[in-house]
Scaffold this motif. Structure first.
Motif, PDB file in Angstrom:
ATOM      1  N   ARG A  14      -0.837  14.549 -27.357  1.00  0.00           N
ATOM      2  CA  ARG A  14      -2.077  14.344 -26.610  1.00  0.00           C
ATOM      3  C   ARG A  14      -2.888  15.634 -26.560  1.00  0.00           C
ATOM      4  N   GLU A  17       3.083  14.186 -24.982  1.00  0.00           N
ATOM      5  CA  GLU A  17       2.126  15.043 -24.277  1.00  0.00           C
ATOM      6  C   GLU A  17       1.630  16.140 -25.212  1.00  0.00           C
ATOM      7  N   LEU A  58       9.675  24.886 -18.388  1.00  0.00           N
ATOM      8  CA  LEU A  58       8.472  24.165 -18.782  1.00  0.00           C
ATOM      9  C   LEU A  58       8.875  23.004 -19.680  1.00  0.00           C
ATOM     10  N   ARG A  59       8.691  21.786 -19.162  1.00  0.00           N
ATOM     11  CA  ARG A  59       9.096  20.601 -19.933  1.00  0.00           C
ATOM     12  C   ARG A  59       7.862  19.770 -20.244  1.00  0.00           C
ATOM     13  N   ILE A  60       7.594  19.603 -21.515  1.00  0.00           N
ATOM     14  CA  ILE A  60       6.474  18.770 -21.947  1.00  0.00           C
ATOM     15  C   ILE A  60       7.013  17.823 -23.003  1.00  0.00           C
ATOM     16  N   ASP A  61       6.866  16.506 -22.764  1.00  0.00           N
ATOM     17  CA  ASP A  61       7.437  15.578 -23.739  1.00  0.00           C
ATOM     18  C   ASP A  61       6.594  15.543 -25.010  1.00  0.00           C
ATOM     19  N   ALA A  80       1.820   9.623 -15.732  1.00  0.00           N
ATOM     20  CA  ALA A  80       1.192   9.989 -17.010  1.00  0.00           C
ATOM     21  C   ALA A  80       1.414   8.920 -18.080  1.00  0.00           C
TER      22      ALA A  80
END
Lengths: 290, 620
Positions: free
Chosen positions: B416, B413, B407-410, B579
Motif C-alpha cells: 500500500r 501495508e 516495528l511491524r508492518i504486514d 486497517a
C-alpha cells in the motif's frame, strides 16, 4: 611520603653535584586496577549520566518527530502496537520533514561527543590515579593527549588502509568465482588482519591516554602504551559491552520497566569501560615504574 | 526445516485451503486445445554465447477468419541496439541492471512446406515499420489460409545471447536462453494478430503449444528446460538432452557446467509433480528453503486455483551477478533470486517472496494466458496478490512484511505504501505503453492491484476472495481471458455491484477510498460525529470510545456521509481500526480524539537504547 606526582622530591643520590634539592617526577603508583576502579566510581557514574542525558535528548527528539509525523491521528501508539496500520504514512512524513534536520543534528552531536572524548577520558583516567592535583594538571594532559592523538593518526591511517585493502584485493581476485562462499567467507577472513590491527590500535590509544593521565610525556606514553598490548583483554571486554548493548535493546522492548532495565544495562556498559581503563592504567603504571 | 515440520506445514496449508474452497469451486478447465507445435533443435556455443538452431513449427489457423500473413516475435532483437522499443522504454536498464551489449536473432532460412516443395518465405519478409526495432517479423503468405487449416514452417536461425539483461543472456558460464527463437504471435478469434514489439515492461502473449526441445551443450555441462526431460545422450563431445511439454506458451532453457540439483515430489491427490531445483555451488542451504516455499506454494495455489497440471516444475537459482535473469517466470520453469545463505528468523518476505511470486506466475500467465502488454494487471497484479496471500498464510500477517525492533508492518501495508503514496500513477487497468517509468509501473500494476484485491479479502473475507479468484483461474485455465472475465468471476461470488462499484473504479480508473472523521462533539449526554468518505464505496467499521467503554458501528457502503448522533459521551472515533481498507492513501485523518497524540510505549526506550551506545562508542 610525598605522593603527588607533580611535587618535588629530594634527590639525595651521590651523583648530585650540589647535593641540593632537584625536582624530578615521582614514579606512578603501581597499585592494581580495583582500587583505581573504585576510586573513579563517582566519575564513572557522572560520565554515564551526562552521556545518557545527551542521548535522551536525541531519543526524545526522534520519538516526538515520529509522533508529530503521525499528524492529527491520536492513536499513533496503539497503531504501532497493532501492527502499525498508519506506519507507512508516519514514516513517509517523517522522511519528508523531520529526518533531514534530525540526522544532521545527530551527526553534529556525534562529532561533539567525539571531540569531547579526549578531555573527558583524561578526566576519568585522572580520577583513577587518586592524585589530588589531577584537575590542575588536566589542561596539560589534554594538550599532551592532543599531541599523542596526532601521532596516533599515522598508524590509524595504516591499519585503516590495511582493513580496506585486503578485502578489496580478495574481492578483485575472487569476484568471478562460481561458488560465492569462496568470495564471501574469504572476504570476511581478509577483514580479520585489519580488524585485529584496529583493535590493537584502540588498545594502544587507551593505554597512551592512561599513561598521560599519570603525567608521562607524549613519547613515553606512546611507548608504554604500545608495549602494554592487552588486545585480547580489550576484545573480551568489548564483546561484553556488545552483549550488554544487545541485552539493553531487548530489555527496552519490555512493556513495563523496559526503560529502567535498559538503563541498567547501559550503566553496566559504562562500568565495563571504567574497569578496562583502570586495568589499562594499572598496566602502564607498572611499565612506567619498571 | 526438518522434513516432519515441512510435511506438517504442507498438510496444514493444504487442509485449510482445500477444506475452505474445493467443494465450492469448479474443476479447472481441461478442454482439448487446437495445439500448435514447435520442434526446436539447438546447439549452445558457450564460447561465443550463440545458439545455432532450427525449428519446425506446425501452426493451425484457430480463428474464424482466413489468414494472409504471419507475425513472428523475435524478441532477442530488442538487444540489437540501444534504439529498439525495449531500450527506449526501459532507459537501457531493467531492475537496476544496465544493458551492456548486444544480442540478436538472425533468421537465416524460413520455408513453408508445400506439396510442390518448400516455399521460401524469407524473401517475402517486409521491412518493419519502426526501422530501429526488428522484434516483430511480418511474413505474407503465398496464399490465404482458411480457418482450421494447418501449415508447417521450417526456420533456421542464430540466436546471440547478450550479457545477461532483461531475463536473457549469459553471465560467465551461466546461460539463460529466453525469447530465443522466432515465436508466432497469437492470432485472436476474429483473425487479428495480437502482435507488439518487445516492450520494456511486458512481453508475454502466445498460443498454447506443444514444445519439443533438443539442446546440445558441451560435455560436462548440464541443461534444464521447459517441460520434462525425456532423453539424455552424448554425441561427439556434446551432451544432448530432449525435453517435451504440451500446453505451454513458451520454451526456455538454462545451461551451465556447474548446476547442482535438488529434487522432490509434490503430490496432490493422484497427481505427482517432480520439482527440480537447480542452483550454483554453495547455494545448497538456500536451495532447501526455495524448495520448501515451492512445495508449500504448490499446495496453496493448487487448492485455490486448481492443481498444477504438469509433471515437472524446474526452479533455477541464478548465480550472483546474473541479476538480470533473476526473478523471471516461464511455463514449468522459473528463475528465483536470493543469496546463498538462508538465515532463519529474518523478516520472512525478503527471503521467500521471489520464489513465491514466480511460482504464482505458473497460474497467472502460465495457465491463464492473458495479454501481458494489454492488461499487465491480469498477469503481474494478480500474481502479486497471490504472492502476498501465500506469504501471509505461511508466516502470518505480521511476519509477511517487516518485523524489526518492534516495528511491524504486514506485507500488504508495504505494498500500500508503495502503491498509494507519492505521485499519481496510471490505473492498473492500463496497457504497459501507458507507463513511462518502471517505478510507476511497479506501483500501479504490482502494488495497487494487490492492494485492491487485499482490500476485498479483508473487507468481505479471505475465503470469498479466494473463491472468486479461484473461479477465474479454474475456468480460464488454458484460455486467454480479459478483465471482463475476471470481473465476471467476482460478480458471480459477490454480486454485480462488485465490478461496477469497486473493481472497475479501483482497477480501471485508479480510484482511492479515503475517509475523514470530524472531532466528536459531546453535548448534553449525546455525541455527534461526522464521517465522510470519498472515492470507492468501501464499508468500514467505526470504533467509538469514551470514559465508559467502547462500541463499534457499521458504516455501510451505500452512504458516503455518516452523521452519528449517539447517546453517551464518546470522546474519540476511529474508522477502520483494523486497517481493512487499504485503498485509503492517508489514514492520518481517519481518527479523532479530544486527547493529544500519545507517544507509543517503548518508542523512547528503543530510541534511547539505540542512540546511547552510539554516543558511548565515540565517547571517552
Amino acid at each position: 611520603m610525598i605522593d603527588d606526582a607533580s611535587s618535588a622530591r629530594l634527590d639525595t643520590s651521590a651523583g648530585s653535584p650540589l647535593g641540593v634539592v632537584a625536582r624530578v617526577p615521582a614514579p606512578p603508583s603501581t597499585e592494581g586496577a580495583l582500587p583505581r576502579f573504585r576510586r573513579a566510581l563517582g566519575t564513572t557514574f557522572l560520565v554515564h549520566v551526562v552521556t545518557a542525558l545527551v542521548a535522551a535528548v536525541a531519543a526524545l527528539s526522534v520519538s516526538r518527530a515520529l509522533a508529530g509525523s503521525a499528524g492529527p491521528h491520536p492513536f499513533f501508539a496503539e497503531g504501532f502496537a497493532r501492527g502499525a496500520p498508519i506506519a507507512p504514512e508516519t514514516l513517509a512524513t517523517f522522511g519528508e520533514h523531520a529526518l533531514g534536520p534530525l540526522f544532521l543534528g545527530w551527526l553534529g552531536l556525534l562529532a561533539l561527543q567525539a571531540l569531547a572524548a579526549l578531555p573527558i577520558s583524561l578526566l576519568w583516567l585522572g580520577a583513577m590515579t587518586g592524585e589530588a592535583g589531577f584537575l590542575r594538571r588536566w589542561p596539560r594532559h589534554v594538550l599532551r593527549g592532543v599531541g599523542a592523538s596526532v601521532v596516533l593518526l599515522v598508524p590509524l591511517v595504516l591499519v585503516g588502509g590495511l582493513t580496506v585493502l585486503l578485502p578489496a584485493l580478495w574481492h578483485l581476485a575472487f569476484d568471478a568465482e562460481s561458488d560465492p562462499r569462496v568470495h564471501d567467507l574469504g572476504l570476511l577472513a581478509a577483514m580479520l588482519p585489519g580488524l585485529a590491527a584496529v583493535l590493537r590500535w584502540a588498545s594502544w590509544t587507551d593505554h597512551t591516554r592512561a599513561a598521560i593521565a599519570l603525567d608521562a610525556s607524549i613519547g613515553a606514553s606512546l611507548r608504554v602504551g604500545f608495549r602494554a598490548g592487552a588486545t585480547a583483554e580489550y576484545v573480551l571486554l568489548s564483546l561484553l559491552a556488545l552483549g550488554l548493548f544487545a541485552l539493553g535493546l531487548w530489555l527496552s522492548g519490555l512493556p513495563s520497566l523496559g526503560l529502567a532495565l535498559a538503563q541498567l544495562a547501559a550503566l553496566a556498559r559504562s562500568f565495563v569501560r571504567a574497569f578496562w581503563l583502570a586495568r589499562a592504567q594499572s598496566r602502564v603504571a607498572r611499565l612506567l615504574a619498571s | 526445516m526438518p522434513l516432519v515440520s515441512r510435511t506438517l506445514l504442507h498438510l496444514a496449508l493444504a487442509a485449510c485451503t482445500t477444506l475452505a474452497h474445493a467443494q465450492t469451486l469448479p474443476a479447472p478447465n481441461d478442454a482439448p486445445l487446437a495445439q500448435q507445435r514447435y520442434v526446436l533443435r539447438a546447439r549452445l556455443d558457450p564460447r561465443t554465447h550463440e545458439i545455432h538452431a532450427e525449428a519446425e513449427i506446425r501452426w493451425t489457423n484457430t480463428s474464424r477468419a482466413p489468414v494472409s500473413e504471419l507475425w513472428f516475435h523475435r524478441y532477442l532483437e530488442a538487444f540489437r541496439s540501444e534504439r529498439t522499443v525495449f531500450m527506449r522504454e526501459s532507459g537501457r536498464q531493467l531492475r537496476g541492471v544496465r544493458f551492456r551489449g548486444g544480442g540478436g536473432l538472425d533468421v537465416q532460412a524460413l520455408t513453408l512446406d508445400d506439396p510442390s516443395g518448400p516455399i521460401d518465405l524469407l524473401a517475402r519478409i517486409e521491412d518493419p515499420a519502426d526501422a530501429d526495432d526488428r522484434t516483430q517479423l511480418r511474413v505474407p503468405l503465398p496464399r490465404e489460409l482458411s480457418p482450421g487449416a494447418t501449415i508447417t514452417l521450417r526456420v533456421r536461425f542464430l540466436a546471440k545471447l547478450p550479457p545477461v539483461f532483461a531475463r536473457s543472456g549469459y553471465h560467465g558460464d551461466f546461460h539463460v536462453a529466453a525469447q530465443w527463437f522466432p515465436k508466432l504471435a497469437r492470432l485472436e478469434e476474429d483473425g487479428t494478430w495480437a502482435t507488439f514489439p518487445y516492450h520494456g515492461f511486458g512481453e508475454f502473449y502466445a498460443d498454447f503449444a506443444e514444445h519439443e526441445l533438443t539442446v546440445d551443450v558441451p560435455r560436462g555441462w548440464d541443461v534444464v528446460a521447459t517441460g520434462a526431460e525425456v532423453e539424455r545422450s552424448e554425441h561427439e563431445g556434446h551432451v544432448r538432452v530432449r525435453f517435451v511439454q504440451d500446453r505451454v506458451h513458451d520454451c526456455v532453457f538454462v545451461a551451465a557446467p556447474w548446476l547442482r540439483r535438488l529434487e522432490a515430489d509434490h503430490r496432490e491427490g493422484d497427481r505427482v509433480t517432480r520439482v527440480h531445483l537447480v542452483h550454483p555451488p554453495g547455494y545448497g542451504h538456500a536451495a532447501d528453503r526455495h524448495l520448501e516455499v515451492t512445495l508449500a506454494g504448490l499446495d496453496h495455489f493448487g487448492a485455490i486455483y486448481g492443481a498444477y497440471p504438469y509433471d515437472d516444475l524446474t526452479v533455477v537459482v541464478p548465480p550472483r551477478g546474473a541479476d538480470g535473469a533473476a526473478g523471471m517466470e516461464y511455463p514449468t520453469l522459473f528463475l528465483t533470486a536470493g543469496p546463498w545463505l538462508h538465515v532463519p528468523g529474518l523478516p520472512i518476505a525478503l527471503q521467500d517472496e521471489v520464489t513465491a511470486h514466480e511460482l504464482a506466475h505458473q497460474w497467472f500467465q502460465g495457465l491463464v494466458a492473458t495479454n501481458e502488454v494489454q492488461w499487465p494487471m491480469l498477469d503481474e497484479g494478480l500474481t502479486e496478490w497471490a504472492t502476498g496471500d501465500l506469504l501471509e498464510s505461511m508466516h502470518g500477517r505480521a511476519r509477511s512484511g517487516v518485523d524489526v525492533l518492534g516495528l511491524r508492518i504486514d506485507g500488504f501495508e508495504l505494498r500500500r505504501a508503495l502503491a498509494l503514496r507519492g505521485s499519481v500513477t496510471p490505473a492498473p487497468g492500463n496497457p504497459v505503453t501507458a507507463f513511462r517509468r518502471s517505478n510507476d509501473y511497479g506501483r500501479a500494476i504490482y502494488g495497487r492491484t494487490a492492494v485492491v484485491l487485499e482490500t476485498l479479502a479483508r473487507t468481505w473475507g479471505r475465503d470469498r476472495m479466494r473463491r472468486a479468484l479461484g473461479h477465474y483461474a479454474r475456468t480460464q485455465r488454458f484460455r486467454h481471458p480479459r478483465p471482463d472475465d475476471l470481473f465476471a468471476s467476482f460478480d458471480r461470488e459477490y454480486g454485480a455491484w462488485m465490478s461496477r462499484d469497486v473493481l472497475r473504479p479501483a482497477l480501471m480508473l485508479g480510484g482511492h477510498s479515503s475517509v475523514h472523521a470530524s472531532a466528536p462533539r459531546v453535548d448534553g449526554g449525546r455525541t455527534r460525529v461526522r464521517l465522510e468518505r470519498r472515492g470507492v464505496p468501501l464499508p468500514r467499521r467505526v470504533l467509538l470510545r469514551g470514559p465508559d467503554g467502547a462500541r463499534e458501528l457499521d458504516w455501510p457502503m451505500e452512504r458516503d456521509v455518516l452523521e452519528l448522533d449517539e447517546a453517551g459521551a464518546w470522546t474519540s472515533v476511529w474508522i477502520d481500526r483494523d486497517a481493512h481498507a487499504l485503498l485509503d492513501p492517508d489514514r492520518r485523518d481517519d481518527a479523532r480524539s479530544a486527547a493529544p497524540t500519545e507517544l507509543p510505549d517503548g518508542l523512547f526506550a528503543r530510541a534511547l537504547a539505540l542512540l546511547q551506545p552510539l554516543l558511548q562508542a565515540v565517547g571517552p
